[in-house]
Motif scaffolding. Structure first.
Motif, PDB file in Angstrom:
ATOM      1  N   ALA A   1       0.825  -1.213   0.000  1.00  0.00           N
ATOM      2  CA  ALA A   1       0.000   0.000   0.000  1.00  0.00           C
ATOM      3  C   ALA A   1       0.857   1.260   0.000  1.00  0.00           C
ATOM      4  N   VAL A   2       2.065   1.161   0.581  1.00  0.00           N
ATOM      5  CA  VAL A   2       2.995   2.294   0.510  1.00  0.00           C
ATOM      6  C   VAL A   2       3.488   2.425  -0.939  1.00  0.00           C
ATOM      7  N   ASP A   3       3.831   1.287  -1.540  1.00  0.00           N
ATOM      8  CA  ASP A   3       4.332   1.285  -2.922  1.00  0.00           C
ATOM      9  C   ASP A   3       3.314   1.867  -3.899  1.00  0.00           C
ATOM     10  N   ASP A   4       2.024   1.511  -3.700  1.00  0.00           N
ATOM     11  CA  ASP A   4       1.047   1.996  -4.691  1.00  0.00           C
ATOM     12  C   ASP A   4       0.372   3.308  -4.282  1.00  0.00           C
ATOM     13  N   GLY A   5       0.856   3.924  -3.205  1.00  0.00           N
ATOM     14  CA  GLY A   5       0.414   5.273  -2.878  1.00  0.00           C
ATOM     15  C   GLY A   5      -0.849   5.373  -2.029  1.00  0.00           C
ATOM     16  N   ARG A   6      -1.431   4.227  -1.625  1.00  0.00           N
ATOM     17  CA  ARG A   6      -2.629   4.306  -0.787  1.00  0.00           C
ATOM     18  C   ARG A   6      -2.290   4.727   0.643  1.00  0.00           C
ATOM     19  N   LEU A   7      -1.032   4.501   1.011  1.00  0.00           N
ATOM     20  CA  LEU A   7      -0.603   4.757   2.386  1.00  0.00           C
ATOM     21  C   LEU A   7       0.727   5.501   2.339  1.00  0.00           C
ATOM     22  N   THR A   8       0.816   6.610   3.070  1.00  0.00           N
ATOM     23  CA  THR A   8       2.099   7.308   3.142  1.00  0.00           C
ATOM     24  C   THR A   8       2.964   6.634   4.218  1.00  0.00           C
ATOM     25  N   LEU A   9       4.257   6.891   4.141  1.00  0.00           N
ATOM     26  CA  LEU A   9       5.148   6.341   5.164  1.00  0.00           C
ATOM     27  C   LEU A   9       4.783   6.905   6.542  1.00  0.00           C
ATOM     28  N   ASP A  10       4.440   8.195   6.582  1.00  0.00           N
ATOM     29  CA  ASP A  10       4.011   8.796   7.855  1.00  0.00           C
ATOM     30  C   ASP A  10       2.738   8.123   8.370  1.00  0.00           C
ATOM     31  N   GLY A  11       1.826   7.822   7.449  1.00  0.00           N
ATOM     32  CA  GLY A  11       0.576   7.170   7.840  1.00  0.00           C
ATOM     33  C   GLY A  11       0.819   5.777   8.383  1.00  0.00           C
ATOM     34  N   LEU A  12       1.796   5.092   7.811  1.00  0.00           N
ATOM     35  CA  LEU A  12       2.152   3.760   8.290  1.00  0.00           C
ATOM     36  C   LEU A  12       2.771   3.826   9.680  1.00  0.00           C
TER      37      LEU A  12
END
Ligand SMILES: [Zn+2]
Length: 359
Positions: free
Chosen positions: A257-268
């Motif tokens: 989800a980080v790779d495909d842009g659904r989740l930012t690193l900060d959000g993770l």
């Protein structure tokens, strides 16, 4: 290679006491460190379930002797401990209510007992609920009536996340978690597995449920693995118990989800470090971090995992993030396949830890 704070998982099953052949505090916390988790909260549906002082002392004693990372243990809400649960509040990370089908006998159907727990559990100590479908509405209402916060475990369906959103908009003090298996997969994705290995609670759902979790990501406070190990033989047997192991694959799976842009690193990081610690009132050990290799693929192989259960539903899957090193309290605890933190080095995160001696 990127460096992140040590991850925190508010929902694991370590099966101790009574199910040590599936997982114990030693193997479970080794799996946690290998997955980048430096703190975990263990559920009470053990055998016996953790509902009183003696059962709790047994689990806490095992954890103290064997845990390799920081931990807390939940107390289970039963029909027999409505008047005594609160006296154990400072020895545990929270009270767990099971309102729906799970592994073990802790399901609480009785409204009187449920209401007694919700009203008597200290308001400043976490209350977590497995509550699906209509049970979710019931527990949200009870928490609101008794003016206390409640944390909803592994939200998996569209109607559930929508109800939690509405409750938050009305000012209810509710937080929730979602698990990688519900965020990333649907029932159809595991059709290649034998039926028993597909069994997990809450069940894997439809694409519209999965999409609803992402559409309402702002409502989901944190991620939790619900690491629920059972042996391969049990999963392939006549009465397969529900559950997936998940500690060692969670970060790699969520990285999709980080790779495909659904989740930012900060959000993770917010959902795997900051929020779960905040919801459960847990401080991090100082000098705690992980090193994650990203951009190269690795293939999930059960035989390379630390969990004792011996299988994974993600066998053969290619992931693009892998934990290489985990540092806990200034010491290297996991290094590229080797768990270095010794059993017993983990810290009990309960507020009253150290004030009680296991009986
Ligand atoms: Zn669980």
């Amino acid at each position: 290679m990127i460096r992140l704070p040590g991850l925190f998982d508010p929902h694991v099953h370590f099966r101790e006491p009574g199910g040590e052949h599936k997982e114990d505090f030693d193997s479970g916390t080794a799996a946690a460190l290998a997955g980048g988790f430096t703190g975990v909260l263990a559920m009470p549906n053990t055998q016996p379930p953790l509902t009183d002082g003696p059962s709790l002392a047994k689990s806490l004693g095992a954890a103290r002797a064997k845990a390799r990372c920081d931990y807390g243990v939940f107390l289970g809400a039963g029909t027999e401990n409505t008047s005594t649960a609160a006296t154990l509040a400072d020895r545990v990370c929270g009270l767990k209510l099971y309102l729906d089908q799970t592994f073990g006998p802790l399901r609480l159907d009785d409204l009187g007992a449920l209401q007694a727990h919700v009203s008597s559990w200290p308001r400043d100590r976490p209350l977590a609920a497995h509550a699906e479908g209509r049970s979710l509405a019931a527990v949200l209402f009870l928490a609101a009536v008794h003016d206390r916060p409640v944390h909803i475990c592994h939200v998996s369906r569209r109607e559930e996340v929508i109800l939690i959103r509405a409750a938050k908009e009305r000012g209810f003090r509710v937080t929730c978690e979602a698990a990688p298996q519900h965020l990333l997969f649907t029932a159809g994705d595991f059709s290649h597995l034998p039926a028993g290995r597909r069994e997990v609670r809450p069940r894997l759902n439809e694409p519209l449920d999965r999409q609803a979790l992402w559409d309402n990501l702002a409502v989901i406070d944190c991620f939790a693995t619900d690491h629920a190990p059972h042996t391969a033989a049990e999963k392939d047997g006549d009465a397969p118990p529900p559950g997936f192991p998940g500690l060692e694959t969670a970060l790699g799976l969520l990285w999709f989800a980080v790779d495909d842009g659904r989740l930012t690193l900060d959000g993770l990081v917010d959902r795997m470090v900051t929020q779960p610690r905040k919801i459960f009132g847990m401080t991090a050990s100082p000098e705690t971090s992980i090193e994650v290799e990203v951009g190269t693929t690795w293939e999930v192989r059960a035989r390379e995992l630390q969990t004792k259960c011996g299988w994974t539903p993600y066998e053969g899957m290619r992931l693009t993030a892998r934990v290489r090193r985990t540092t806990l309290g200034g010491r290297l605890a996991y290094d590229d396949g080797r768990v270095l933190a010794p059993p017993g080095s983990g810290r009990d995160l309960a507020p009253g830890a150290g004030r009680h001696t296991p009986r």
